[in-house]
Motif scaffolding. Sequence first.
Motif, PDB file in Angstrom:
ATOM      1  N   ASN A  66      64.131  11.087 -23.226  1.00 48.24           N
ATOM      2  CA  ASN A  66      65.210  11.266 -24.200  1.00 48.24           C
ATOM      3  C   ASN A  66      65.607  12.743 -24.212  1.00 48.24           C
ATOM      4  O   ASN A  66      64.898  13.596 -23.661  1.00 48.24           O
ATOM      5  CB  ASN A  66      64.795  10.777 -25.585  1.00 48.24           C
ATOM      6  N   GLU A 138      70.205   9.303 -21.091  1.00 53.15           N
ATOM      7  CA  GLU A 138      71.177   9.132 -22.165  1.00 53.15           C
ATOM      8  C   GLU A 138      72.507   9.784 -21.789  1.00 53.15           C
ATOM      9  O   GLU A 138      73.556   9.439 -22.330  1.00 53.15           O
ATOM     10  CB  GLU A 138      70.655   9.726 -23.468  1.00 53.15           C
ATOM     11  N   THR A 146      67.966   8.396 -33.345  1.00 54.83           N
ATOM     12  CA  THR A 146      68.434   7.191 -32.674  1.00 54.83           C
ATOM     13  C   THR A 146      68.392   7.411 -31.175  1.00 54.83           C
ATOM     14  O   THR A 146      68.974   8.377 -30.664  1.00 54.83           O
ATOM     15  CB  THR A 146      69.869   6.855 -33.098  1.00 54.83           C
ATOM     16  N   LEU A 147      67.694   6.538 -30.473  1.00 54.11           N
ATOM     17  CA  LEU A 147      67.647   6.618 -29.021  1.00 54.11           C
ATOM     18  C   LEU A 147      68.915   5.987 -28.465  1.00 54.11           C
ATOM     19  O   LEU A 147      69.189   4.802 -28.691  1.00 54.11           O
ATOM     20  CB  LEU A 147      66.402   5.882 -28.503  1.00 54.11           C
ATOM     21  N   ARG A 171      58.702  10.857 -24.256  1.00 51.54           N
ATOM     22  CA  ARG A 171      59.352  10.945 -25.567  1.00 51.54           C
ATOM     23  C   ARG A 171      59.223  12.377 -26.074  1.00 51.54           C
ATOM     24  O   ARG A 171      58.117  12.917 -26.192  1.00 51.54           O
ATOM     25  CB  ARG A 171      58.687   9.997 -26.557  1.00 51.54           C
ATOM     26  N   ASP A 173      59.898  14.925 -29.265  1.00 52.83           N
ATOM     27  CA  ASP A 173      60.069  14.832 -30.718  1.00 52.83           C
ATOM     28  C   ASP A 173      59.825  16.205 -31.327  1.00 52.83           C
ATOM     29  O   ASP A 173      58.780  16.817 -31.093  1.00 52.83           O
ATOM     30  CB  ASP A 173      59.065  13.809 -31.275  1.00 52.83           C
ATOM     31  N   ARG A 229      63.387   2.879 -21.247  1.00 52.93           N
ATOM     32  CA  ARG A 229      63.878   3.049 -22.615  1.00 52.93           C
ATOM     33  C   ARG A 229      62.982   2.335 -23.616  1.00 52.93           C
ATOM     34  O   ARG A 229      62.697   2.852 -24.701  1.00 52.93           O
ATOM     35  CB  ARG A 229      65.316   2.543 -22.735  1.00 52.93           C
ATOM     36  N   ILE A 232      59.884   4.442 -24.196  1.00 51.17           N
ATOM     37  CA  ILE A 232      60.171   5.630 -25.006  1.00 51.17           C
ATOM     38  C   ILE A 232      60.411   5.222 -26.459  1.00 51.17           C
ATOM     39  O   ILE A 232      59.939   5.887 -27.392  1.00 51.17           O
ATOM     40  CB  ILE A 232      61.389   6.381 -24.440  1.00 51.17           C
ATOM     41  N   ALA A 233      61.146   4.127 -26.665  1.00 57.14           N
ATOM     42  CA  ALA A 233      61.395   3.640 -28.014  1.00 57.14           C
ATOM     43  C   ALA A 233      60.094   3.267 -28.709  1.00 57.14           C
ATOM     44  O   ALA A 233      59.874   3.592 -29.881  1.00 57.14           O
ATOM     45  CB  ALA A 233      62.343   2.442 -27.973  1.00 57.14           C
ATOM     46  N   GLU A 238      60.405   2.736 -32.395  1.00 55.96           N
ATOM     47  CA  GLU A 238      61.732   2.129 -32.456  1.00 55.96           C
ATOM     48  C   GLU A 238      61.753   0.806 -31.697  1.00 55.96           C
ATOM     49  O   GLU A 238      60.866   0.514 -30.898  1.00 55.96           O
ATOM     50  CB  GLU A 238      62.794   3.051 -31.842  1.00 55.96           C
TER      51      GLU A 238
END
Length: 244
Positions: A66, A138, A146-147, A171, A173, A229, A232-233, A238
């Motif tokens: 991300n 992305e 929000t991914l 990921r 953060d 994805r 990562i979510a 998520e």
Amino acid sequence: MIRIALRLAALVAALLLALPLHLLWRLVRLPSPWPMWFLGSVGWIIGARRRTIGTPLRRDVVFVSNHLSWMDIPLLAGRNGSAFVAKAELRQVPLVGWLCTLNRTIFVRREDRMAVADQINALRDALADTWAITIFPEGTTGDGETLLPFKAALLAVLDPPPPGVLVQPVRIDYGAATRELAWVGDEPGQSHAARVLRRRGSFTATLTFCDPFDPRDYPGRKAIAAEARARIAAAGGEGGAPAL
């Protein structure tokens, strides 16, 4: 302004230390650790205190991450030594473009459909040289909450996958500082950089390296993008979403 000046001075000092050593290593044809050291120092100087979860692969890997800010690049490269795929316009930015070349950045023109094959071949050549490469599918920076959907076209180098190459989702953060530091909207790059440099104190930047997977187990770039994805979510708590 004082904080910005001090951090800029520290960045220049780190560059002046790393650059001659990097050129010396290149002169004797040794793998240079100095771009990785410099980029790691950039992260520290701008206030990032890196926290790593999981173990990054060192070679024969495409990291899929991300994207929150330009800070993602020094944070990731300072940890895993990865090269990056970046839009060609960045190559023309004074100093920044040149610094990118020191870390073997691969510049691509996404709008130039006639050159797509050459660009994919350049990525494949880099992977054949056992580089680690990071792609931000992305296609832009997000707000960290929000991914965004992944653009499968940006993973064309994995369709079909080069021999022996794995995909490792990552990921990023920034924790409680995410809203303050994420680069969203039409904010000019210089304004965002100044906002980061003037920020008081430090922040924790967590890099979660998910379990790698073999892209051959997923037919086509859309399936690869969707799996990356989803991982990562899941690392961010998520739900998943299809790739574009």
